[in-house]
Structures are given as C-alpha cells and as structure tokens.
Design a protein around this motif. Structure first.
Motif, mmCIF file in Angstrom:
data_model
loop_
_atom_site.group_PDB
_atom_site.id
_atom_site.type_symbol
_atom_site.label_atom_id
_atom_site.label_comp_id
_atom_site.label_asym_id
_atom_site.label_seq_id
_atom_site.Cartn_x
_atom_site.Cartn_y
_atom_site.Cartn_z
ATOM 1 N N LYS A 145 0.835 -1.212 0.000
ATOM 2 C CA LYS A 145 0.000 0.000 0.000
ATOM 3 C C LYS A 145 0.868 1.260 0.000
ATOM 4 N N ASN A 146 1.937 1.251 0.785
ATOM 5 C CA ASN A 146 2.776 2.444 0.909
ATOM 6 C C ASN A 146 3.457 2.821 -0.405
ATOM 7 N N ARG A 147 3.929 1.826 -1.168
ATOM 8 C CA ARG A 147 4.662 2.125 -2.402
ATOM 9 C C ARG A 147 3.873 3.004 -3.359
ATOM 10 N N PRO A 148 2.681 2.600 -3.800
ATOM 11 C CA PRO A 148 1.957 3.460 -4.752
ATOM 12 C C PRO A 148 1.461 4.766 -4.132
ATOM 13 N N TRP A 149 1.111 4.735 -2.867
ATOM 14 C CA TRP A 149 0.636 5.962 -2.225
ATOM 15 C C TRP A 149 1.765 6.981 -2.105
ATOM 16 N N VAL A 150 2.947 6.531 -1.716
ATOM 17 C CA VAL A 150 4.091 7.447 -1.621
ATOM 18 C C VAL A 150 4.473 7.940 -3.015
ATOM 19 N N PHE A 151 4.422 7.065 -4.008
ATOM 20 C CA PHE A 151 4.722 7.456 -5.386
ATOM 21 C C PHE A 151 3.777 8.581 -5.823
ATOM 22 N N GLU A 152 2.484 8.401 -5.597
ATOM 23 C CA GLU A 152 1.503 9.425 -5.966
ATOM 24 C C GLU A 152 1.695 10.686 -5.128
ATOM 25 N N TRP A 153 1.972 10.523 -3.846
ATOM 26 C CA TRP A 153 2.242 11.667 -2.979
ATOM 27 C C TRP A 153 3.378 12.501 -3.561
ATOM 28 N N ASN A 154 4.460 11.839 -3.962
ATOM 29 C CA ASN A 154 5.623 12.544 -4.484
ATOM 30 C C ASN A 154 5.320 13.254 -5.801
ATOM 31 N N ILE A 155 4.499 12.662 -6.640
ATOM 32 C CA ILE A 155 4.074 13.346 -7.871
ATOM 33 C C ILE A 155 3.365 14.644 -7.498
ATOM 34 N N ARG A 156 2.471 14.566 -6.553
ATOM 35 C CA ARG A 156 1.702 15.738 -6.138
ATOM 36 C C ARG A 156 2.582 16.774 -5.439
ATOM 37 N N SER A 163 1.434 23.486 -8.346
ATOM 38 C CA SER A 163 0.516 24.321 -9.126
ATOM 39 C C SER A 163 -0.717 23.524 -9.552
ATOM 40 N N VAL A 164 -0.593 22.215 -9.604
ATOM 41 C CA VAL A 164 -1.720 21.366 -9.973
ATOM 42 C C VAL A 164 -2.465 20.866 -8.737
ATOM 43 N N TYR A 165 -1.731 20.470 -7.699
ATOM 44 C CA TYR A 165 -2.329 19.797 -6.542
ATOM 45 C C TYR A 165 -2.456 20.660 -5.299
ATOM 46 N N GLY A 166 -1.985 21.882 -5.337
ATOM 47 C CA GLY A 166 -2.108 22.746 -4.181
ATOM 48 C C GLY A 166 -1.019 22.513 -3.154
ATOM 49 N N ASP A 167 -1.254 23.028 -1.954
ATOM 50 C CA ASP A 167 -0.219 23.021 -0.927
ATOM 51 C C ASP A 167 -0.388 21.950 0.144
ATOM 52 N N LEU A 168 -1.177 20.940 -0.117
ATOM 53 C CA LEU A 168 -1.286 19.840 0.857
ATOM 54 C C LEU A 168 -0.034 18.972 0.874
ATOM 55 N N TYR A 169 0.632 18.862 -0.253
ATOM 56 C CA TYR A 169 1.789 17.978 -0.405
ATOM 57 C C TYR A 169 3.037 18.844 -0.531
ATOM 58 N N LEU A 170 3.546 19.337 0.589
ATOM 59 C CA LEU A 170 4.625 20.314 0.530
ATOM 60 C C LEU A 170 5.978 19.702 0.222
ATOM 61 N N LEU A 171 6.240 18.526 0.736
ATOM 62 C CA LEU A 171 7.540 17.881 0.527
ATOM 63 C C LEU A 171 7.357 16.435 0.094
ATOM 64 N N ASN A 209 -9.862 14.429 2.386
ATOM 65 C CA ASN A 209 -10.665 13.937 1.268
ATOM 66 C C ASN A 209 -9.826 13.818 -0.011
ATOM 67 N N GLN A 210 -8.689 13.178 0.113
ATOM 68 C CA GLN A 210 -7.776 12.954 -1.003
ATOM 69 C C GLN A 210 -7.726 11.463 -1.301
ATOM 70 N N ARG A 211 -7.420 11.129 -2.523
ATOM 71 C CA ARG A 211 -7.231 9.733 -2.896
ATOM 72 C C ARG A 211 -5.902 9.592 -3.616
ATOM 73 N N LEU A 212 -5.016 8.813 -3.034
ATOM 74 C CA LEU A 212 -3.697 8.588 -3.623
ATOM 75 C C LEU A 212 -3.682 7.363 -4.514
ATOM 76 N N GLY A 213 -4.824 6.742 -4.694
ATOM 77 C CA GLY A 213 -4.923 5.560 -5.548
ATOM 78 C C GLY A 213 -5.484 4.383 -4.780
ATOM 79 N N GLY A 214 -6.297 3.621 -5.445
ATOM 80 C CA GLY A 214 -6.873 2.452 -4.808
ATOM 81 C C GLY A 214 -7.905 2.799 -3.759
ATOM 82 N N ARG A 215 -8.354 1.791 -3.072
ATOM 83 C CA ARG A 215 -9.363 1.958 -2.032
ATOM 84 C C ARG A 215 -8.697 2.336 -0.707
#
Length: 143
Positions: free
Chosen positions: A79-90, A95-103, A133-139
């Motif tokens: 679960k952590n691998r794809p969620w962290v991957f998506e987190w890092n993209i954001r 400019s696309v995802y806002g300031d929730l994902y600062l680092l 209310n964010q979704r990093l992928g999957g359920r």
C-alpha cells in the motif's frame, strides 16, 4: 537515509501550522505541541527517523486504526509504495495539486524499514486521505 520519512514530519508540521487561521488584533499565544501529539521512531542502525506531528493523528491512531500486526508488513509495503509514489508526484506539482503535499517522502521500496515504520506510514496516509478527502490511488479504508 535519515531523511527517509523526516519529510513527513516537516510536511505534517507545515500542514498543521497552515490550517485555516484568522488574524485578530489581539492574537492568542500558540500552545506548544503536546507530547502525545507526536509519534517518533528512531533506528540509528538504518539511519532513519520518522516523526509525525499532527494534532489529530495520535488520537486517530489510538482509536480508529487497526492494531499492530493486523496487517502483514508485505501488505503495508504494498500500500505504501503506490501511495508514496503518488504523494511525491503531487508534492512536485504544487501548481496542480495545491499546498497539501509540501515535501516529497523519501521512501525507497528496496529498503526494509521494518514493520513499525510501514505501519505508521500506512496509517498516516490513510488518516491524511480521509481527513483531507484525497485519494492517492486504490481503495482507502474509511475509519
């Protein structure tokens, strides 16, 4: 690798500090973060440190998260691998995802961080997704 999940600390700290605040002419002094609002894990042999500071995470972890050893380490890593991957993209596209994902989170799937790190990271990501209310992928479990 001391910064592996140290970025989570900084991110959570910044998120907690940038919550909706209104300015008043007579601001109240900030209360220091209570000890029970901090989750900290240190492992000097692997040179990593995880610090999560979020006013609601500790109580959520104690009351709503499944207990340790409910999930296997392989499940948590899966679960952590794809969620962290998506987190890092954001995090790299504010400019696309806002300031929730600062680092970005420095999480290397080739390193065995152990059960506790994966457990806390997984639960923080579940908490974060439900709270904001964010979704990093999957359920995402709704707890």
């Amino acid at each position: 690798m001391k910064t592996i999940l140290y970025t989570v600390l900084v991110l959570v700290l910044v998120l907690a500090c940038t919550s909706n605040k209104t300015l008043t002419s007579n601001p109240q002094p900030e209360k220091p973060i209570a000890q029970n609002d901090t989750v900290r894990i240190v492992n000097d042999s692997l040179e990593y440190e995880v610090i999560i500071i979020d006013a609601g995470f500790t109580s959520w972890l104690a009351g709503r998260a499944y207990p340790r050893n409910y999930y296997s380490q392989a499940y948590l890593e899966g679960k952590n691998r794809p969620w962290v991957f998506e987190w890092n993209i954001r995090a790299r596209n504010p400019s696309v995802y806002g300031d929730l994902y600062l680092l970005p989170i420095d999480y290397n799937p080739g390193i065995n961080y152990g059960y506790e790190v994966n457990y806390l990271l997984y639960n923080y990501l579940v908490y974060f997704q439900n709270k904001y209310n964010q979704r990093l992928g999957g359920r995402v479990p709704d707890r």
